[in-house]
Design a protein around this motif. Structure first.
Motif, PDB file in Angstrom:
ATOM      1  N   GLU A 130     107.019 -14.331  -8.980  1.00  0.00           N
ATOM      2  CA  GLU A 130     107.214 -13.323  -7.940  1.00  0.00           C
ATOM      3  C   GLU A 130     108.564 -12.616  -8.103  1.00  0.00           C
ATOM      4  O   GLU A 130     108.649 -11.388  -8.011  1.00  0.00           O
ATOM      5  N   ALA A 131     109.609 -13.387  -8.378  1.00  0.00           N
ATOM      6  CA  ALA A 131     110.939 -12.795  -8.580  1.00  0.00           C
ATOM      7  C   ALA A 131     110.940 -11.880  -9.802  1.00  0.00           C
ATOM      8  O   ALA A 131     111.535 -10.797  -9.772  1.00  0.00           O
ATOM      9  N   ALA A 132     110.273 -12.302 -10.861  1.00  0.00           N
ATOM     10  CA  ALA A 132     110.206 -11.492 -12.078  1.00  0.00           C
ATOM     11  C   ALA A 132     109.491 -10.172 -11.800  1.00  0.00           C
ATOM     12  O   ALA A 132     109.922  -9.109 -12.272  1.00  0.00           O
ATOM     13  N   GLU A 133     108.404 -10.235 -11.045  1.00  0.00           N
ATOM     14  CA  GLU A 133     107.664  -9.015 -10.703  1.00  0.00           C
ATOM     15  C   GLU A 133     108.508  -8.099  -9.819  1.00  0.00           C
ATOM     16  O   GLU A 133     108.549  -6.892 -10.031  1.00  0.00           O
ATOM     17  N   ASP A 134     109.209  -8.696  -8.838  1.00  0.00           N
ATOM     18  CA  ASP A 134     110.067  -7.896  -7.938  1.00  0.00           C
ATOM     19  C   ASP A 134     111.178  -7.188  -8.710  1.00  0.00           C
ATOM     20  O   ASP A 134     111.554  -6.072  -8.362  1.00  0.00           O
ATOM     21  N   LYS A 135     111.697  -7.854  -9.741  1.00  0.00           N
ATOM     22  CA  LYS A 135     112.794  -7.297 -10.532  1.00  0.00           C
ATOM     23  C   LYS A 135     112.304  -6.405 -11.666  1.00  0.00           C
ATOM     24  O   LYS A 135     113.113  -5.816 -12.380  1.00  0.00           O
ATOM     25  N   GLY A 136     110.990  -6.364 -11.876  1.00  0.00           N
ATOM     26  CA  GLY A 136     110.441  -5.570 -12.964  1.00  0.00           C
ATOM     27  C   GLY A 136     110.774  -6.128 -14.336  1.00  0.00           C
ATOM     28  O   GLY A 136     110.954  -5.377 -15.296  1.00  0.00           O
ATOM     29  N   GLY A 138     110.430  -7.468 -17.906  1.00  0.00           N
ATOM     30  CA  GLY A 138     109.446  -7.216 -18.943  1.00  0.00           C
ATOM     31  C   GLY A 138     108.854  -8.486 -19.521  1.00  0.00           C
ATOM     32  O   GLY A 138     107.640  -8.614 -19.656  1.00  0.00           O
ATOM     33  N   ASP A 139     109.691  -9.422 -19.878  1.00  0.00           N
ATOM     34  CA  ASP A 139     109.234 -10.666 -20.503  1.00  0.00           C
ATOM     35  C   ASP A 139     109.314 -11.789 -19.462  1.00  0.00           C
ATOM     36  O   ASP A 139     110.321 -12.471 -19.326  1.00  0.00           O
ATOM     37  N   GLN A 140     108.221 -11.950 -18.723  1.00  0.00           N
ATOM     38  CA  GLN A 140     108.211 -12.933 -17.644  1.00  0.00           C
ATOM     39  C   GLN A 140     108.333 -14.366 -18.149  1.00  0.00           C
ATOM     40  O   GLN A 140     108.961 -15.196 -17.496  1.00  0.00           O
ATOM     41  N   VAL A 141     107.740 -14.655 -19.304  1.00  0.00           N
ATOM     42  CA  VAL A 141     107.828 -16.019 -19.844  1.00  0.00           C
ATOM     43  C   VAL A 141     109.282 -16.368 -20.149  1.00  0.00           C
ATOM     44  O   VAL A 141     109.762 -17.448 -19.787  1.00  0.00           O
ATOM     45  N   LEU A 142     109.987 -15.451 -20.786  1.00  0.00           N
ATOM     46  CA  LEU A 142     111.401 -15.673 -21.083  1.00  0.00           C
ATOM     47  C   LEU A 142     112.192 -15.847 -19.782  1.00  0.00           C
ATOM     48  O   LEU A 142     112.999 -16.775 -19.661  1.00  0.00           O
ATOM     49  N   TYR A 143     111.970 -14.984 -18.826  1.00  0.00           N
ATOM     50  CA  TYR A 143     112.670 -15.064 -17.545  1.00  0.00           C
ATOM     51  C   TYR A 143     112.416 -16.419 -16.870  1.00  0.00           C
ATOM     52  O   TYR A 143     113.355 -17.102 -16.451  1.00  0.00           O
ATOM     53  N   MET A 144     111.167 -16.817 -16.776  1.00  0.00           N
ATOM     54  CA  MET A 144     110.832 -18.079 -16.105  1.00  0.00           C
ATOM     55  C   MET A 144     111.398 -19.276 -16.860  1.00  0.00           C
ATOM     56  O   MET A 144     111.871 -20.230 -16.244  1.00  0.00           O
ATOM     57  N   SER A 145     111.381 -19.216 -18.190  1.00  0.00           N
ATOM     58  CA  SER A 145     111.936 -20.333 -18.960  1.00  0.00           C
ATOM     59  C   SER A 145     113.440 -20.457 -18.739  1.00  0.00           C
ATOM     60  O   SER A 145     113.968 -21.567 -18.641  1.00  0.00           O
ATOM     61  N   GLU A 146     114.124 -19.319 -18.613  1.00  0.00           N
ATOM     62  CA  GLU A 146     115.569 -19.343 -18.346  1.00  0.00           C
ATOM     63  C   GLU A 146     115.861 -19.914 -16.964  1.00  0.00           C
ATOM     64  O   GLU A 146     116.746 -20.753 -16.803  1.00  0.00           O
ATOM     65  N   VAL A 147     115.138 -19.461 -15.963  1.00  0.00           N
ATOM     66  CA  VAL A 147     115.366 -19.920 -14.592  1.00  0.00           C
ATOM     67  C   VAL A 147     115.084 -21.416 -14.458  1.00  0.00           C
ATOM     68  O   VAL A 147     115.828 -22.145 -13.802  1.00  0.00           O
ATOM     69  N   LEU A 148     114.020 -21.890 -15.101  1.00  0.00           N
ATOM     70  CA  LEU A 148     113.632 -23.293 -14.978  1.00  0.00           C
ATOM     71  C   LEU A 148     114.320 -24.202 -15.995  1.00  0.00           C
ATOM     72  O   LEU A 148     114.170 -25.426 -15.934  1.00  0.00           O
ATOM     73  N   GLY A 149     115.055 -23.611 -16.935  1.00  0.00           N
ATOM     74  CA  GLY A 149     115.799 -24.413 -17.902  1.00  0.00           C
ATOM     75  C   GLY A 149     114.925 -25.135 -18.908  1.00  0.00           C
ATOM     76  O   GLY A 149     115.199 -26.273 -19.282  1.00  0.00           O
ATOM     77  N   VAL A 150     113.861 -24.456 -19.342  1.00  0.00           N
ATOM     78  CA  VAL A 150     112.956 -25.017 -20.340  1.00  0.00           C
ATOM     79  C   VAL A 150     112.792 -24.017 -21.480  1.00  0.00           C
ATOM     80  O   VAL A 150     113.150 -22.844 -21.339  1.00  0.00           O
TER      81      VAL A 150
END
Length: 161
Positions: A130-136, A138-150
C-alpha cells in the motif's frame, strides 16, 4: 502463512506476532523473548549460521561476514529450527550458504518457510504494498525487500513471483 506456522504453540505464535507490528521485524529482541541469544561470529567458510544448546538455553551464531539481509534470514531460519526441530538439534546444527544442515531437505524447507513467515508476515507485506502504491514506487519488490530487510529473492519467493 505456512503450515509450519500452524504447528507452533499458540504461545509461540503470540510472542512472534508481538514483534511483527513494525518493519523490519526485530529479530534479536524476538529471539531473546523466545529464550535464544543471537551473536555475530566468524564462522567457517561457507557456513551462514548455527544454533547450539548452551547451558539451559540456545545460542544462534550468524556469520558476521555475510550481508545484513542474509544475516537476518539466517537468524530467522535458525529460530525456525529452534521452534520446529528443537528435539533434533542435539549438540548443534550448522547451516551452509544454501541453508543445508545435517537435517533432511524437508526439515530445511520447513525452516525456510517459517523464517519467511517470521520476517514477512502478510500484514507487513500488505502495508508495504500500500505504501509503495501511495508513493508511486516503480519496483515494488525492491521497495518491500528494503523495508522488510530481506533480499529481493526472498521477497519474490514470499510473493510467489
Amino acid at each position: 502463512m505456512s503450515v509450519e506456522w500452524n504447528w507452533l504453540e499458540p504461545r509461540e505464535r503470540k510472542i512472534i506476532e508481538g514483534f511483527q507490528d513494525t518493519a523490519p521485524v526485530r529479530l534479536s529482541a524476538l529471539a531473546k523473548a523466545l529464550g535464544v541469544a543471537v551473536k555475530a561470529a566468524t564462522l567457517a567458510p561457507g557456513i551462514s549460521g548455527e544454533i547450539r544448546p548452551e547451558g539451559d538455553s540456545y545460542v544462534i551464531r550468524v556469520n558476521r561476514h555475510d550481508p545484513p539481509k542474509r544475516q537476518r534470514f539466517t537468524v530467522a531460519h535458525e529460530l525456525a529450527h529452534f521452534l520446529l526441530h528443537r528435539d533434533q538439534i542435539e549438540q548443534g546444527l550448522e547451516d551452509n550458504v544454501l541453508y543445508r544442515s545435517k537435517l533432511s531437505d524437508t526439515r530445511e524447507a520447513q525452516a525456510n518457510r517459517l523464517a519467511a513467515d517470521i520476517l514477512m508476515p502478510q500484514q507487513l507485506i500488505d502495508q508495504c504494498r500500500e505504501a509503495a502504491e501511495d508513493k508511486g514506487v516503480g519496483d515494488q519488490v525492491l521497495y518491500m525487500s528494503e523495508v522488510l530487510g530481506v533480499s529481493e529473492d526472498a521477497m519474490k519467493i514470499r510473493l510467489g513471483i
